[in-house]
Write a protein that holds these residues in place. Structure first.
Motif, PDB file in Angstrom:
ATOM      1  N   ILE A  36       0.847  -1.188   0.000  1.00 18.11           N
ATOM      2  CA  ILE A  36       0.000   0.000   0.000  1.00 18.11           C
ATOM      3  C   ILE A  36       0.881   1.236   0.000  1.00 18.11           C
ATOM      4  CG2 ILE A  36      -1.722   1.303   1.296  1.00 18.11           C
ATOM      5  CD1 ILE A  36      -2.743  -1.373   2.343  1.00 18.11           C
ATOM      6  N   VAL A  37       0.626   2.128  -0.943  1.00 17.39           N
ATOM      7  CA  VAL A  37       1.374   3.380  -1.050  1.00 17.39           C
ATOM      8  C   VAL A  37       0.399   4.514  -0.751  1.00 17.39           C
ATOM      9  CG1 VAL A  37       2.684   4.875  -2.595  1.00 17.39           C
ATOM     10  CG2 VAL A  37       2.869   2.398  -2.812  1.00 17.39           C
ATOM     11  N   PRO A  38       0.702   5.376   0.219  1.00 18.36           N
ATOM     12  CA  PRO A  38      -0.225   6.467   0.527  1.00 18.36           C
ATOM     13  C   PRO A  38      -0.291   7.475  -0.612  1.00 18.36           C
ATOM     14  CG  PRO A  38       1.771   6.687   1.810  1.00 18.36           C
ATOM     15  CD  PRO A  38       1.863   5.381   1.080  1.00 18.36           C
ATOM     16  N   ARG A  39      -1.467   7.986  -0.842  1.00 21.08           N
ATOM     17  CA  ARG A  39      -1.639   9.003  -1.877  1.00 21.08           C
ATOM     18  C   ARG A  39      -1.048  10.322  -1.405  1.00 21.08           C
ATOM     19  NH1 ARG A  39      -7.980   8.621  -3.526  1.00 21.08           N
ATOM     20  NH2 ARG A  39      -7.918   6.564  -4.469  1.00 21.08           N
ATOM     21  N   PRO A  40      -0.566  11.134  -2.348  1.00 25.04           N
ATOM     22  CA  PRO A  40      -0.134  12.469  -1.939  1.00 25.04           C
ATOM     23  C   PRO A  40      -1.356  13.289  -1.520  1.00 25.04           C
ATOM     24  CG  PRO A  40       0.023  12.222  -4.317  1.00 25.04           C
ATOM     25  CD  PRO A  40      -0.328  10.880  -3.760  1.00 25.04           C
ATOM     26  N   MET A  41      -1.152  14.226  -0.608  1.00 24.49           N
ATOM     27  CA  MET A  41      -2.268  15.021  -0.108  1.00 24.49           C
ATOM     28  C   MET A  41      -2.791  15.921  -1.217  1.00 24.49           C
ATOM     29  SD  MET A  41      -2.501  17.409   3.284  1.00 24.49           S
ATOM     30  CE  MET A  41      -1.785  16.155   4.294  1.00 24.49           C
ATOM     31  N   GLY A  42      -4.085  15.965  -1.376  1.00 20.30           N
ATOM     32  CA  GLY A  42      -4.718  16.782  -2.407  1.00 20.30           C
ATOM     33  C   GLY A  42      -4.956  18.208  -1.936  1.00 20.30           C
ATOM     34  N   VAL A  43      -5.638  18.961  -2.766  1.00 18.55           N
ATOM     35  CA  VAL A  43      -5.890  20.377  -2.497  1.00 18.55           C
ATOM     36  C   VAL A  43      -6.726  20.537  -1.233  1.00 18.55           C
ATOM     37  CG1 VAL A  43      -6.993  22.447  -3.415  1.00 18.55           C
ATOM     38  CG2 VAL A  43      -5.746  20.946  -4.929  1.00 18.55           C
ATOM     39  N   ILE A  44      -7.791  19.781  -1.118  1.00 17.78           N
ATOM     40  CA  ILE A  44      -8.682  19.925   0.029  1.00 17.78           C
ATOM     41  C   ILE A  44      -7.978  19.466   1.303  1.00 17.78           C
ATOM     42  CG2 ILE A  44     -10.842  19.120   1.047  1.00 17.78           C
ATOM     43  CD1 ILE A  44     -11.999  19.132  -1.756  1.00 17.78           C
TER      44      ILE A  44
END
Length: 92
Positions: A36-44
């Motif tokens: 599992i690779v964490p997603r990069p943080m988005g705008v919100i």
């Protein structure tokens, strides 16, 4: 007055199928946790993180900042001036 047992049976079967899929998904995640690779943080997410870091936490002394330097009447004026909107710049 009228019992609709068929619709209840269909709903129950659907809920059981959905529950079985959820159990399978959780088992798969547990087995492959190293992939599992964490997603990069988005705008919100970034916006909420900035808002949360700016809010004081009641009862939490770790986040409280000690005042630095002398506190004068001019300090609130500077903070208001920093938050004031600036004039729009003409296009070049």
């Amino acid at each position: 007055m009228y019992e609709q047992t068929y619709s209840h049976q269909v709903v129950t079967a659907f809920e059981q199928q959905r529950l079985a899929q959820e159990i399978e998904r959780r088992r798969s995640v547990r087995e492959h946790a190293d992939q599992i690779v964490p997603r990069p943080m988005g705008v919100i997410g970034r916006m909420l993180a900035r808002r949360a870091s700016a809010l004081p936490v009641p009862g939490d002394r770790r986040g409280a900042r000690a005042p630095q330097g002398p506190v004068t009447d001019a300090a609130p004026a500077r903070s208001r001036a920093a938050g004031a909107p600036s004039e729009p710049v003409a296009a070049r």
